[in-house]
Scaffold this active site. Structure first.
Site: not given
Length: 170
Positions: A35, A76
């Site tokens: 990701s 993230k």
């Protein structure tokens, strides 16, 4: 006997120091998934600075590790700060109506507003909007909602493995 006791004390002191450092100052994180490509790859090992947000708050575009659930942490990038309004339109990021450049991703980002996740118009106090750099392969705030400040483990600071990619996380 005196020499053995000296060794035992030394080992105990070292173990206590290591425990304090790992618990309060720095941690280790193994990246699982894609990701955050191209910034961070699957299998990268990262040093997390747990102290960084003790005296300050996350900045926009910091890469953070946070508790996604009781058993799982995610890594993230912070896009939206408390009080911000975030929107993606025609693959462009707008924060509070201002176009923002994102040099760390070249993925197409689907149009998005907070109404899409039912989260109101602005990011609440003590919460953050986070996304992966690999936008098309990321479970992030676009689907899971905002991240509470208390869930943040720390700032991803240094990649130490693999050795050929050693360096600061940006």
């Amino acid at each position: 006997m005196k020499e053995i006791w000296s060794w035992v004390k030394t080992i105990l002191i070292v173990l206590i120091i290591v425990l304090i450092v790992r618990t309060f100052l720095f941690g280790n994180y193994l990246v699982n998934g894609s990701s955050m490509l191209p910034t961070i790859e699957h299998g990268d090992r990262i040093i997390i600075n747990k102290l960084s947000y003790t005296f300050s708050e996350p900045d926009r575009f910091d890469v953070i590790v946070f508790n996604y659930s009781e058993t799982e942490d995610h890594i993230k990038r912070v896009i939206g700060l408390p009080g911000d309004e975030v929107e993606y339109t025609d693959n462009d990021l707008y924060i509070n109506g201002e176009l923002i450049d994102e040099p760390f991703t070249d993925d197409l980002t689907m149009d998005f507003t907070f109404a899409d996740i039912g989260e109101g118009e602005i990011i609440p106090e003590d919460e953050y909007f986070v996304v992966g750099d690999n936008r098309n392969n990321s479970i992030d705030s676009r689907s899971s909602g905002f991240i509470e400040e208390d869930a943040i483990v720390g700032k991803a600071s240094l990649r130490y493995w693999p050795v050929q990619r050693f360096g600061f996380v940006e």
